[in-house]
Design an enzyme around this catalytic site. Structure first.
Site, PDB file in Angstrom:
ATOM      1  N   TYR A 160       0.865  -1.185   0.000  1.00  0.00           N
ATOM      2  CA  TYR A 160       0.000   0.000   0.000  1.00  0.00           C
ATOM      3  C   TYR A 160       0.895   1.226   0.000  1.00  0.00           C
ATOM      4  CZ  TYR A 160      -3.441   3.398   1.790  1.00  0.00           C
ATOM      5  OH  TYR A 160      -4.269   4.487   1.953  1.00  0.00           O
ATOM      6  N   ASP A 178       9.421   2.676  -0.635  1.00  0.00           N
ATOM      7  CA  ASP A 178       8.387   3.363   0.142  1.00  0.00           C
ATOM      8  C   ASP A 178       8.684   3.080   1.614  1.00  0.00           C
ATOM      9  OD1 ASP A 178       4.730   3.304   0.288  1.00  0.00           O
ATOM     10  OD2 ASP A 178       6.260   4.211   1.572  1.00  0.00           O
ATOM     11  N   LYS A 232       4.950   9.530   8.606  1.00  0.00           N
ATOM     12  CA  LYS A 232       4.813   9.023   9.965  1.00  0.00           C
ATOM     13  C   LYS A 232       5.875   9.551  10.947  1.00  0.00           C
ATOM     14  CE  LYS A 232       2.568   4.960   8.032  1.00  0.00           C
ATOM     15  NZ  LYS A 232       1.180   4.931   8.497  1.00  0.00           N
TER      16      LYS A 232
HETATM   17  P1  KE4 Z   1      -0.633   8.401   4.489  1.00  0.00           P
HETATM   18  O1  KE4 Z   1      -1.166   9.089   3.245  1.00  0.00           O
HETATM   19  O2  KE4 Z   1      -1.713   7.594   5.211  1.00  0.00           O
HETATM   20  O3  KE4 Z   1       0.114   9.369   5.418  1.00  0.00           O
HETATM   21  O4  KE4 Z   1       0.489   7.367   4.031  1.00  0.00           O
HETATM   22  C1  KE4 Z   1       0.163   6.399   3.062  1.00  0.00           C
HETATM   23  C2  KE4 Z   1       1.126   5.228   3.174  1.00  0.00           C
HETATM   24  C3  KE4 Z   1       2.124   5.099   2.230  1.00  0.00           C
HETATM   25  N1  KE4 Z   1       3.014   4.079   2.298  1.00  0.00           N
HETATM   26  C4  KE4 Z   1       2.954   3.160   3.290  1.00  0.00           C
HETATM   27  C5  KE4 Z   1       3.955   2.048   3.321  1.00  0.00           C
HETATM   28  C6  KE4 Z   1       1.951   3.233   4.290  1.00  0.00           C
HETATM   29  O5  KE4 Z   1       1.888   2.297   5.258  1.00  0.00           O
HETATM   30  C7  KE4 Z   1       1.018   4.299   4.237  1.00  0.00           C
HETATM   31  C8  KE4 Z   1      -0.100   4.438   5.254  1.00  0.00           C
HETATM   32  N2  KE4 Z   1      -0.207   3.413   6.240  1.00  0.00           N
HETATM   33  C9  KE4 Z   1      -1.536   3.164   6.740  1.00  0.00           C
HETATM   34  C10 KE4 Z   1      -1.428   1.963   7.695  1.00  0.00           C
HETATM   35  N3  KE4 Z   1      -1.423   0.747   6.978  1.00  0.00           N
HETATM   36  C11 KE4 Z   1      -2.127   4.370   7.375  1.00  0.00           C
HETATM   37  C12 KE4 Z   1      -3.343   4.113   8.228  1.00  0.00           C
HETATM   38  C13 KE4 Z   1      -4.604   4.613   7.563  1.00  0.00           C
HETATM   39  O6  KE4 Z   1      -4.751   4.437   6.320  1.00  0.00           O
HETATM   40  O7  KE4 Z   1      -5.461   5.152   8.309  1.00  0.00           O
END
Ligand code: KE4
Length: 427
Positions: free
Chosen positions: A144, A239, A267
């Protein structure tokens, strides 16, 4: 456990917010029941609005690596806020942050801040396409990279949980240049490059995928991705939104000794405030506006308060020798949980990399999302709720990683393992 106030709030939230949440994974749809609401967090704990204390192994999905409300982060935010909340004009903290990330991550010679990991990943693939003048991007199923249209293809995290790894609302044309391969499969990637000669702009990969639970790269796999991209004029994009500054000071690329062309972050670098970033080789980054032809922008990119929080997080991580502690706590948790599973005679595979982990209810190894899909999710649901009632909060989905912070104590681990022993016995 009394959750009256949370239930009231959720009923109210449902009237105004789709599904009652601002991000789908929070909705508990993968585990059943209704989400609780939190209004206070400190260290390894969160308290819900009914006053229930929970040991938190989600850590706001990674940012709270020093635990919640770390005094140095709170004070940095308060100090920065006194001078204004946003300027939309370059501020000194952006330079400090950029320099620090370039110091910590040698592959990053230049970096651009964003306000989320999604933005960082979206921008990184646009930059890769602009720099290589190629269109196709390879991603891996179960990985993701945020909710950017062209990467919501067989995606992980919430997309996987809700059974829509290919989201509605995305025209086929938007994903026609996205090629998906199974993670940890060398032959699949070789075949894609052979069938798309000189057309692949890059590979975007979570070096340690944490969005279908957690599984690790097989020995030599990341080296293979580095070699095959270099040999084909494609870029390797790590990523590290989740792994960055968590799996090592320099992230997964330091831990595994790989030098990607571009990396994305999020994060931890925001210390709990909205921050993403992408960076890498200077000659690639200089393709970005205002220098080059690849446009990318953001009103709140480099926001002074977010920079202050992120800097406090990174500086304290460096100062307090966090990584040894995170490794040690991770080992304790893994050993305790596996003992509990063994004594309850329940087959569990617990994958862990430093302070990221995931337990799958299966006796088979989990090396990719196909393996993860074989785990017993009904068992996971019962386990999740049993632990929650015992005061321990794990991610509300089998397809999410767990996170440990430096604030987790031996007592927290002991309570978690004791509770797990009891819950597992009754599964
Ligand atoms: P954000 O747009 O949520 O800040 O980041 C996206 C993203 C990109 N790459 C990786 C490897 C990620 O894990 C994420 C976001 N992680 C999720 C948890 N699996 C965020 C939690 C959510 O979607 O509420």
């Amino acid at each position: 456990m009394n959750r009256t106030q949370s239930e009231k709030l959720f009923a109210e939230a449902l009237k105004y917010i789709p599904g009652g949440v601002n991000s789908p994974v929070r909705a508990f749809r993968a585990v059943g029941g209704n989400p609780f609401f939190v209004n206070r967090a400190s260290g390894s704990k969160v308290w819900d609005v009914d006053g229930n204390e929970l040991i938190d192994y989600v850590c706001t999905w990674g940012p709270a690596i020093l635990g919640h409300a770390h005094p140095k982060i709170i004070s940095a935010i308060k100090t920065a806020a006194e001078f204004g909340t946003s300027f939309g004009i370059p501020n000194p903290l952006e330079v400090t942050m950029a320099k620090l990330i370039c110091e910590l991550v040698p592959s990053v010679k230049k970096i651009r801040m964003t306000s989320s990991g999604t933005e960082a990943c979206m921008s990184a693939i646009r930059l890769a396409r602009g720099f290589t003048r190629r269109d196709k991007i390879i991603k891996f199923d179960g990985c993701y990279h945020g909710h950017v249209d062209s990467l919501l293809v067989r995606a992980g995290s919430g997309a996987l949980t809700f059974g829509h790894p290919d989201s509605a609302g995305i025209p086929a044309a938007f994903t026609s240049h996205t090629i998906v391969a199974p993670y940890n499969d060398v032959e699949a990637v070789k075949a894609i490059f052979a069938a798309n000669k000189n057309e692949i702009a890059g590979i975007i990969v979570e070096p340690v995928p944490g969005n279908a639970g957690l599984y690790l790269p097989k020995p030599g796999y990341l080296e293979f991705l580095r070699e095959i991209t270099a040999a084909n004029g494609a870029l390797l994009i790590f990523d590290e939104v989740m792994t960055g500054f968590r799996l090592a000071k320099g992230g997964a690329q330091e831990r595994f000794g790989i030098t990607p062309d571009l990396s994305t972050f999020g994060k931890v670098i925001g210390g709990g405030l909205p921050v993403g970033a992408f960076g890498g080789r200077a000659e690639i980054m200089d393709y970005l506006a205002p220098l080059g032809p690849v446009y990318q922008a953001g009103t709140l990119s480099g926001n002074p308060i977010a920079m202050a929080a992120g800097l406090a997080n990174l500086e304290e991580l460096d100062r307090c020798g966090a990584y040894d502690r995170l490794e040690k706590i991770g080992e304790q948790l893994e050993a305790g949980m596996m003992d509990a599973a063994k004594s309850a005679n329940i087959p569990v595979r617990l994958n862990r990399c430093g302070s990221m982990f995931c337990g799958y209810f299966t006796s088979e190894p989990v090396h990719n999302v196909a393996d993860a899909m074989h785990s017993d999710r009904e068992r996971f649901k019962k386990f999740f709720h049993g632990m929650l009632d015992a005061g321990v909060y794990f991610a509300p989905s089998q397809f999410e990683a767990g996170f440990i912070s430096t604030a987790h104590t031996a007592a927290d681990i002991e309570k978690t393992v004791q509770a797990a022993a009891k819950v597992l016995r009754n599964l």
